[in-house]
Enzyme design. Structure first.
Site, PDB file in Angstrom:
ATOM      1  CG  ASP A 167      -1.791   0.984   1.608  1.00 26.41           C
ATOM      2  OD1 ASP A 167      -2.652   1.617   0.500  1.00 26.41           O
ATOM      3  OD2 ASP A 167      -1.762   1.323   3.241  1.00 26.41           O
ATOM      4  CG  ASP A 199      -1.931   7.676   0.349  1.00 29.03           C
ATOM      5  OD1 ASP A 199      -0.988   8.340   0.638  1.00 29.03           O
ATOM      6  OD2 ASP A 199      -2.534   7.303  -0.785  1.00 29.03           O
TER       7      ASP A 199
END
EC number: 3.1.3.16
Length: 266
Positions: free
Chosen positions: A102, A104
């Site tokens: 991922d 953010d």
């Protein structure tokens, strides 16, 4: 020539279907155990307020972050699609596990509010206006990415928009660690969250790991997850560094479930 290609297509289709059936059987038996796995919530958690009065569209992922002690709920897994999200694995990655990472609050934190110590400032066009996005790198992210790129086939998978995430990934990944990048349009929108459906990748699920701060992102495959705490601006954070020995060990395992089960029960 045509007959041979038709036969090989049918055989490969049969092989794929039988693999899917096998993996679904495995998943059903595992779903009983998955209630023991990583805790997560099925609703959104607001990140700390940035006191920003301007209402800008959500460029970045907005799924809830991991909170200690949250309960887990088993979600039925949708059937895999006809076309996979990832290209065929390259020869250099053959035999490696696939790690979905991922962006953010896992590797970086971004804000429309000016930050004096921003690592990157990325201009993003929204409705004809250029907005500056200020990006902070999580401590030890460079070392983490370089080592992960040696151990695994790494894929960036973010629920953020490509027009924000792509330039950030260009700046962040100076070594070409990410073999592919997947954005919001590759997610499944499920109960108000952007879910990263790992069955759509085109990789064997027993060799796939997702590294994400948001349990809503891996709600279909909690048994494949390495949860990380959401990161905003704590420069003393060592989570990425602390995870490396675990990933070193995991890269040598035959399948991912045994070690991930131990990790989540620690």
């Amino acid at each position: 020539g045509d007959h041979i290609s038709i036969i090989s297509s049918v055989l490969s289709l049969f092989f794929t279907v039988s693999q899917c059936n096998l993996s679904l059987k495995k998943q059903r038996s595992r779903s009983i155990f998955s209630t023991l796995f990583c805790c997560f919530r099925d609703y959104n958690v607001e990140p700390p307020s940035s006191n920003s009065t301007s209402v800008l569209p959500p460029l970045v992922e907005e799924n809830g972050g991991l909170q200690k002690g949250d309960q887990m709920q088993v979600i039925p897994i949708p059937s895999p699609p006809a076309k996979y999200l990832l290209p065929e694995m390259t020869i250099s990655d053959y035999g490696k596990k696939c790690v979905v990472i991922d962006l953010d609050e896992t590797l970086v934190h971004s804000s429309f509010k000016p930050i004096s110590n921003a690592d990157f400032i990325v201009p993003v066009e929204i409705d004809g206006t250029i907005h500056q996005v200020y990006v902070l790198k999580r401590p030890h992210v460079d070392e983490f990415l370089q080592r992960m790129g040696e151990l695994f086939e790494c894929v960036l998978f973010t629920a953020s928009l490509a027009k924000y995430a792509d330039p950030v990934a260009d700046l962040l990944d100076r070594w070409g660690v990410f073999r592919a990048r997947l954005f919001r349009e590759s997610c499944v929108f499920h109960r108000g969250n952007y879910v990263k459906d790992l069955s759509r990748l085109g990789r064997e699920l027993s060799k796939v790991i997702i590294v994400d701060n948001s349990p809503a992102s891996y709600i279909f495959h909690p048994e494949n997850a390495v949860p990380v705490q959401s990161w905003f601006d704590d420069m003393t954070d060592t989570e990425l560094l602390d995870l490396l020995p675990f990933f070193e060990g995991l890269s040598k395992e035959e399948e991912v479930y045994t070690m991930l089960h131990k990790l989540c029960n620690r």
